[in-house]
Design a protein around this motif. Sequence first.
Motif, PDB file in Angstrom:
ATOM      1  N   THR A 257      76.393 -20.834 -90.228  1.00 38.73           N
ATOM      2  CA  THR A 257      75.423 -21.336 -91.308  1.00 38.73           C
ATOM      3  C   THR A 257      74.129 -20.569 -91.274  1.00 38.73           C
ATOM      4  N   SER A 258      73.720 -20.171 -92.417  1.00 39.88           N
ATOM      5  CA  SER A 258      72.301 -19.541 -92.654  1.00 39.88           C
ATOM      6  C   SER A 258      71.204 -20.493 -91.803  1.00 39.88           C
ATOM      7  N   ARG A 259      70.125 -19.908 -91.400  1.00 33.71           N
ATOM      8  CA  ARG A 259      69.027 -20.790 -90.879  1.00 33.71           C
ATOM      9  C   ARG A 259      68.638 -21.725 -91.912  1.00 33.71           C
ATOM     10  N   ARG A 260      68.449 -21.203 -93.121  1.00 30.92           N
ATOM     11  CA  ARG A 260      67.797 -21.892 -94.183  1.00 30.92           C
ATOM     12  C   ARG A 260      68.878 -23.133 -94.418  1.00 30.92           C
ATOM     13  N   ASP A 261      70.188 -22.947 -94.429  1.00 29.66           N
ATOM     14  CA  ASP A 261      71.114 -24.272 -94.549  1.00 29.66           C
ATOM     15  C   ASP A 261      71.304 -25.093 -93.305  1.00 29.66           C
ATOM     16  N   ALA A 262      71.093 -24.698 -92.032  1.00 26.75           N
ATOM     17  CA  ALA A 262      71.206 -25.189 -90.826  1.00 26.75           C
ATOM     18  C   ALA A 262      70.103 -26.279 -90.678  1.00 26.75           C
ATOM     19  N   ILE A 263      68.783 -25.649 -90.978  1.00 26.36           N
ATOM     20  CA  ILE A 263      67.462 -26.509 -91.057  1.00 26.36           C
ATOM     21  C   ILE A 263      67.649 -27.679 -92.061  1.00 26.36           C
ATOM     22  N   GLN A 264      68.147 -27.372 -93.324  1.00 27.01           N
ATOM     23  CA  GLN A 264      68.265 -28.525 -94.342  1.00 27.01           C
ATOM     24  C   GLN A 264      69.258 -29.315 -93.715  1.00 27.01           C
ATOM     25  N   ALA A 265      70.580 -28.964 -93.008  1.00 23.37           N
ATOM     26  CA  ALA A 265      71.526 -29.902 -92.691  1.00 23.37           C
ATOM     27  C   ALA A 265      71.033 -30.888 -91.459  1.00 23.37           C
ATOM     28  N   VAL A 266      70.277 -30.240 -90.681  1.00 22.96           N
ATOM     29  CA  VAL A 266      69.762 -31.057 -89.462  1.00 22.96           C
ATOM     30  C   VAL A 266      68.810 -32.197 -90.162  1.00 22.96           C
ATOM     31  N   ALA A 267      67.958 -31.644 -90.934  1.00 20.91           N
ATOM     32  CA  ALA A 267      66.780 -32.573 -91.692  1.00 20.91           C
ATOM     33  C   ALA A 267      67.525 -33.743 -92.392  1.00 20.91           C
ATOM     34  N   ASP A 268      68.633 -33.469 -93.133  1.00 21.10           N
ATOM     35  CA  ASP A 268      69.433 -34.574 -93.650  1.00 21.10           C
ATOM     36  C   ASP A 268      70.023 -35.379 -92.755  1.00 21.10           C
ATOM     37  N   GLU A 269      70.516 -34.858 -91.620  1.00 24.13           N
ATOM     38  CA  GLU A 269      71.223 -35.755 -90.597  1.00 24.13           C
ATOM     39  C   GLU A 269      70.252 -36.796 -89.983  1.00 24.13           C
ATOM     40  N   TYR A 270      68.898 -36.254 -89.830  1.00 24.81           N
ATOM     41  CA  TYR A 270      68.049 -36.972 -89.023  1.00 24.81           C
ATOM     42  C   TYR A 270      67.002 -37.687 -89.918  1.00 24.81           C
ATOM     43  N   GLY A 271      67.306 -37.585 -91.231  1.00 29.23           N
ATOM     44  CA  GLY A 271      66.060 -38.255 -92.056  1.00 29.23           C
ATOM     45  C   GLY A 271      64.894 -37.618 -92.126  1.00 29.23           C
ATOM     46  N   LEU A 272      64.646 -36.452 -91.636  1.00 31.44           N
ATOM     47  CA  LEU A 272      63.248 -35.714 -91.762  1.00 31.44           C
ATOM     48  C   LEU A 272      63.113 -34.798 -92.710  1.00 31.44           C
ATOM     49  N   LYS A 273      61.853 -34.222 -92.860  1.00 31.89           N
ATOM     50  CA  LYS A 273      61.383 -33.370 -94.091  1.00 31.89           C
ATOM     51  C   LYS A 273      61.654 -31.924 -93.443  1.00 31.89           C
ATOM     52  N   ARG A 274      62.519 -31.401 -94.346  1.00 35.32           N
ATOM     53  CA  ARG A 274      62.836 -29.993 -94.101  1.00 35.32           C
ATOM     54  C   ARG A 274      61.626 -29.013 -93.577  1.00 35.32           C
ATOM     55  N   ARG A 275      60.594 -29.192 -93.999  1.00 33.51           N
ATOM     56  CA  ARG A 275      59.358 -28.305 -93.762  1.00 33.51           C
ATOM     57  C   ARG A 275      59.049 -28.611 -92.328  1.00 33.51           C
ATOM     58  N   ASP A 276      59.352 -30.009 -91.635  1.00 35.79           N
ATOM     59  CA  ASP A 276      58.918 -30.294 -90.454  1.00 35.79           C
ATOM     60  C   ASP A 276      59.996 -29.741 -89.457  1.00 35.79           C
ATOM     61  N   VAL A 277      61.233 -29.555 -89.741  1.00 33.43           N
ATOM     62  CA  VAL A 277      62.107 -28.980 -88.883  1.00 33.43           C
ATOM     63  C   VAL A 277      61.922 -27.448 -88.872  1.00 33.43           C
ATOM     64  N   TYR A 278      61.587 -26.892 -89.970  1.00 32.00           N
ATOM     65  CA  TYR A 278      61.242 -25.433 -90.133  1.00 32.00           C
ATOM     66  C   TYR A 278      60.277 -25.176 -89.223  1.00 32.00           C
ATOM     67  N   THR A 279      59.044 -25.842 -89.152  1.00 34.52           N
ATOM     68  CA  THR A 279      58.053 -25.664 -88.534  1.00 34.52           C
ATOM     69  C   THR A 279      58.577 -25.873 -86.897  1.00 34.52           C
ATOM     70  N   LEU A 280      59.104 -26.639 -86.649  1.00 36.39           N
ATOM     71  CA  LEU A 280      59.680 -27.136 -85.224  1.00 36.39           C
ATOM     72  C   LEU A 280      60.334 -25.757 -84.927  1.00 36.39           C
ATOM     73  N   VAL A 281      61.477 -25.216 -85.510  1.00 35.97           N
ATOM     74  CA  VAL A 281      62.259 -24.138 -85.221  1.00 35.97           C
ATOM     75  C   VAL A 281      61.302 -22.819 -84.889  1.00 35.97           C
ATOM     76  N   HIS A 282      60.525 -22.696 -85.820  1.00 40.56           N
ATOM     77  CA  HIS A 282      59.696 -21.244 -85.956  1.00 40.56           C
ATOM     78  C   HIS A 282      58.462 -21.368 -84.942  1.00 40.56           C
ATOM     79  N   SER A 283      58.101 -22.517 -84.420  1.00 40.13           N
ATOM     80  CA  SER A 283      57.013 -22.586 -83.805  1.00 40.13           C
ATOM     81  C   SER A 283      57.566 -21.927 -82.259  1.00 40.13           C
ATOM     82  N   ALA A 284      58.629 -22.347 -82.024  1.00 38.32           N
ATOM     83  CA  ALA A 284      59.353 -21.755 -80.493  1.00 38.32           C
ATOM     84  C   ALA A 284      59.624 -20.514 -80.302  1.00 38.32           C
ATOM     85  N   GLN A 285      59.434 -19.629 -81.429  1.00 33.98           N
ATOM     86  CA  GLN A 285      59.677 -18.330 -81.397  1.00 33.98           C
ATOM     87  C   GLN A 285      58.379 -17.366 -81.296  1.00 33.98           C
TER      88      GLN A 285
END
Length: 285
Positions: A257-285
């Motif tokens: 899965t593309s990173r964009r779609d993976a982030i959206q899927a995780v956000a949907d699964e846990y009821g989170l905002k997409r931008r919050d998951v995006y920030t979390l993933v990219h903050s670790a890099q």
Amino acid sequence: MSGEEAGGGRVVLVGAPLGNIGDASARLREVLATADVIAAEDTRRLSRLARDLGVTVRGRVVSYFEGNDERRTPELVEALAGGAVVAVVTDGGMPSVSDPGYRLVRAALDAGHPVTAAPGPSAVTTALALSGLPSDRFVFEGFLPRTGSHRRSRLRELATEPRTLVFFEAPHRIAGALADLAAIFGADRPAAVCRELTKTYEQIRRGGLAELAEWATADEPRGEITVVVGGAPAGPAARPDDDELRAAVARRETAGTSRRDAIQAVADEYGLKRRDVYTLVHSAQ
């Protein structure tokens, strides 16, 4: 069962065995022997079915499949207008389920001709019953889109569907479809892959979607396949810690899965905002 004797032309949808000839009904035999016209998905398979049943087909046999249904339907409606009984038979299961039988049903009804059925086996309900998943409420989705991007887009629409889902899938696409299902629905979502139902080599494989995707990649299952997937749990799952959220995105990326779609899927699964998951993933890099 000529059209004149029956009081006018009509369509009969005939349920054919999925694989075990012992599932053929007495009405199936009667309709094959007496129909004026038989519209068959595969005329060779129809000949074999009739031979195995010891039935002599006296009516006219025509091919009727996705690809010639648009041209053939008016011919069959014309036969109905002349008083013919037109039987529709697929390779297995009930006509009008993921096949062109629906087109003839609609055309016949629009022209004022009755439609009835000699019901029989169905891969949809057989797989559902054997899956071990809830069967009180379910959704049949037919075949998923063939290309990966369209398939993933469709699955994202279905990710929060609470009812059990049933799909048909081709052998050469099953591994990719299961991988996408695992990436978007979650690795542990329960599912069952039902292969060659009622046949000699029938196989029902149950487990989480990621486990089934690994199995399909390694074993390359063949034959006719029906996939049953458990519905989404009520409400979003409890939010895991930050490391687990990052790992959930990474697992989906590893599955293709593309990173964009993976982030959206995780956000949907846990009821989170997409931008919050995006920030979390990219903050670790």
